[in-house]
Design a protein around this motif. Structure first.
Motif, mmCIF file in Angstrom:
data_model
loop_
_atom_site.group_PDB
_atom_site.id
_atom_site.type_symbol
_atom_site.label_atom_id
_atom_site.label_comp_id
_atom_site.label_asym_id
_atom_site.label_seq_id
_atom_site.Cartn_x
_atom_site.Cartn_y
_atom_site.Cartn_z
ATOM 1 N N VAL A 2 -100.961 32.700 -10.424
ATOM 2 C CA VAL A 2 -100.129 32.509 -11.611
ATOM 3 C C VAL A 2 -99.026 33.557 -11.656
ATOM 4 C CG1 VAL A 2 -100.125 32.572 -14.132
ATOM 5 C CG2 VAL A 2 -101.946 31.384 -12.927
ATOM 6 N N GLU A 3 -99.382 34.793 -11.309
ATOM 7 C CA GLU A 3 -98.382 35.857 -11.316
ATOM 8 C C GLU A 3 -97.272 35.576 -10.302
ATOM 9 O OE1 GLU A 3 -101.662 36.437 -11.002
ATOM 10 O OE2 GLU A 3 -102.212 37.613 -12.758
ATOM 11 N N VAL A 4 -97.636 35.015 -9.163
ATOM 12 C CA VAL A 4 -96.645 34.681 -8.138
ATOM 13 C C VAL A 4 -95.693 33.607 -8.669
ATOM 14 C CG1 VAL A 4 -96.321 33.697 -5.837
ATOM 15 C CG2 VAL A 4 -98.141 35.359 -6.241
ATOM 16 N N PHE A 5 -96.261 32.573 -9.300
ATOM 17 C CA PHE A 5 -95.419 31.511 -9.861
ATOM 18 C C PHE A 5 -94.443 32.073 -10.890
ATOM 19 C CE2 PHE A 5 -94.577 28.535 -13.301
ATOM 20 C CZ PHE A 5 -93.896 27.550 -12.609
ATOM 21 N N PHE A 6 -94.930 32.907 -11.810
ATOM 22 C CA PHE A 6 -94.044 33.461 -12.830
ATOM 23 C C PHE A 6 -93.002 34.395 -12.223
ATOM 24 C CE2 PHE A 6 -97.421 32.268 -15.914
ATOM 25 C CZ PHE A 6 -96.636 31.428 -16.674
ATOM 26 N N SER A 7 -93.348 35.109 -11.201
ATOM 27 C CA SER A 7 -92.384 35.977 -10.535
ATOM 28 C C SER A 7 -91.264 35.150 -9.902
ATOM 29 C CB SER A 7 -93.090 36.817 -9.473
ATOM 30 O OG SER A 7 -92.157 37.549 -8.723
ATOM 31 N N ILE A 8 -91.640 34.095 -9.206
ATOM 32 C CA ILE A 8 -90.646 33.234 -8.561
ATOM 33 C C ILE A 8 -89.787 32.532 -9.604
ATOM 34 C CG2 ILE A 8 -90.355 31.140 -7.166
ATOM 35 C CD1 ILE A 8 -92.860 32.093 -5.587
ATOM 36 N N ILE A 14 -84.831 32.177 -14.646
ATOM 37 C CA ILE A 14 -84.569 32.924 -15.874
ATOM 38 C C ILE A 14 -83.413 33.909 -15.713
ATOM 39 C CG2 ILE A 14 -85.566 34.441 -17.635
ATOM 40 C CD1 ILE A 14 -86.805 31.603 -17.521
ATOM 41 N N ARG A 15 -83.416 34.675 -14.646
ATOM 42 C CA ARG A 15 -82.373 35.696 -14.472
ATOM 43 C C ARG A 15 -81.041 35.133 -14.015
ATOM 44 N NH1 ARG A 15 -86.145 40.217 -11.672
ATOM 45 N NH2 ARG A 15 -87.289 40.769 -13.547
ATOM 46 N N ARG A 16 -81.044 33.926 -13.472
ATOM 47 C CA ARG A 16 -79.806 33.341 -12.950
ATOM 48 C C ARG A 16 -79.096 32.458 -13.969
ATOM 49 N NH1 ARG A 16 -81.302 31.366 -6.833
ATOM 50 N NH2 ARG A 16 -81.825 33.416 -6.028
ATOM 51 N N ALA A 17 -79.752 32.135 -15.063
ATOM 52 C CA ALA A 17 -79.190 31.160 -15.994
ATOM 53 C C ALA A 17 -78.854 31.795 -17.340
ATOM 54 C CB ALA A 17 -80.182 30.020 -16.191
ATOM 55 N N SER A 18 -78.088 31.061 -18.095
ATOM 56 C CA SER A 18 -77.758 31.446 -19.458
ATOM 57 C C SER A 18 -78.112 30.259 -20.356
ATOM 58 C CB SER A 18 -76.263 31.748 -19.555
ATOM 59 O OG SER A 18 -75.921 32.028 -20.883
ATOM 60 N N PHE A 19 -78.813 30.541 -21.438
ATOM 61 C CA PHE A 19 -79.271 29.473 -22.314
ATOM 62 C C PHE A 19 -78.701 29.674 -23.710
ATOM 63 C CE2 PHE A 19 -82.551 30.363 -19.154
ATOM 64 C CZ PHE A 19 -82.612 29.139 -18.502
ATOM 65 N N ASP A 20 -78.273 28.572 -24.340
ATOM 66 C CA ASP A 20 -77.719 28.632 -25.686
ATOM 67 C C ASP A 20 -78.787 28.493 -26.765
ATOM 68 O OD1 ASP A 20 -75.109 28.980 -24.756
ATOM 69 O OD2 ASP A 20 -74.843 26.809 -24.527
ATOM 70 N N SER A 21 -79.975 28.043 -26.390
ATOM 71 C CA SER A 21 -81.035 27.875 -27.376
ATOM 72 C C SER A 21 -82.397 27.966 -26.694
ATOM 73 C CB SER A 21 -80.910 26.519 -28.080
ATOM 74 O OG SER A 21 -81.199 25.474 -27.169
ATOM 75 N N VAL A 22 -83.406 28.164 -27.505
ATOM 76 C CA VAL A 22 -84.775 28.199 -26.989
ATOM 77 C C VAL A 22 -85.149 26.832 -26.434
ATOM 78 C CG1 VAL A 22 -87.200 28.482 -27.647
ATOM 79 C CG2 VAL A 22 -85.476 30.049 -28.544
ATOM 80 N N ILE A 29 -87.209 25.414 -18.026
ATOM 81 C CA ILE A 29 -88.491 25.852 -17.457
ATOM 82 C C ILE A 29 -89.346 24.644 -17.102
ATOM 83 C CG2 ILE A 29 -90.647 27.048 -17.990
ATOM 84 C CD1 ILE A 29 -88.915 29.028 -19.663
ATOM 85 N N ALA A 30 -89.369 23.632 -17.967
ATOM 86 C CA ALA A 30 -90.144 22.416 -17.681
ATOM 87 C C ALA A 30 -89.605 21.712 -16.430
ATOM 88 C CB ALA A 30 -90.113 21.475 -18.883
ATOM 89 N N ALA A 31 -88.288 21.629 -16.305
ATOM 90 C CA ALA A 31 -87.682 20.999 -15.125
ATOM 91 C C ALA A 31 -88.003 21.796 -13.864
ATOM 92 C CB ALA A 31 -86.174 20.872 -15.312
ATOM 93 N N PHE A 32 -87.950 23.131 -13.964
ATOM 94 C CA PHE A 32 -88.291 23.971 -12.815
ATOM 95 C C PHE A 32 -89.742 23.734 -12.403
ATOM 96 C CE2 PHE A 32 -90.029 27.783 -10.907
ATOM 97 C CZ PHE A 32 -89.088 28.086 -9.932
ATOM 98 N N SER A 33 -90.633 23.673 -13.376
ATOM 99 C CA SER A 33 -92.055 23.466 -13.088
ATOM 100 C C SER A 33 -92.299 22.117 -12.418
ATOM 101 C CB SER A 33 -92.884 23.554 -14.371
ATOM 102 O OG SER A 33 -92.807 24.840 -14.911
ATOM 103 N N TRP A 36 -91.113 22.377 -8.902
ATOM 104 C CA TRP A 36 -92.012 23.252 -8.146
ATOM 105 C C TRP A 36 -93.239 22.469 -7.682
ATOM 106 C CZ3 TRP A 36 -92.129 28.088 -6.179
ATOM 107 C CH2 TRP A 36 -93.362 28.612 -5.827
ATOM 108 N N TYR A 37 -93.835 21.718 -8.592
ATOM 109 C CA TYR A 37 -95.070 21.004 -8.259
ATOM 110 C C TYR A 37 -94.819 19.787 -7.378
ATOM 111 C CZ TYR A 37 -97.512 24.187 -11.272
ATOM 112 O OH TYR A 37 -98.030 25.322 -11.815
#
Length: 58
Positions: A2-8, A14-22, A29-33, A36-37
């Motif tokens: 789990v830690e590896v997934f969150f790190s990746i 997260i660090r590469r993007a800019s978000f206007d809202s939660v 994050i859902a699209a990334f997940s 990923w799967y």
């Protein structure tokens, strides 16, 4: 693992993007997940277990 997934996900999304809202961030994050799967594969360990795990004296 789990830690590896969150790190990746933190490095690649997260660090590469800019978000206007939660809501926008949660959707990203859902699209990334989902992506990923769809393309997941086992991690290749680079060290054997005896080098990673602490040795206990006998």
């Amino acid at each position: 693992m789990v830690e590896v997934f969150f790190s990746i996900s933190t490095r690649q999304l997260i660090r590469r993007a800019s978000f206007d809202s939660v809501k926008e961030r949660m959707a990203a994050i859902a699209a990334f997940s989902r992506g990923w799967y769809q393309h997941c594969h086992p991690f290749d360990w680079t060290k054997p277990a005896d080098e990673v795990l602490p040795h206990t004296p006998k």
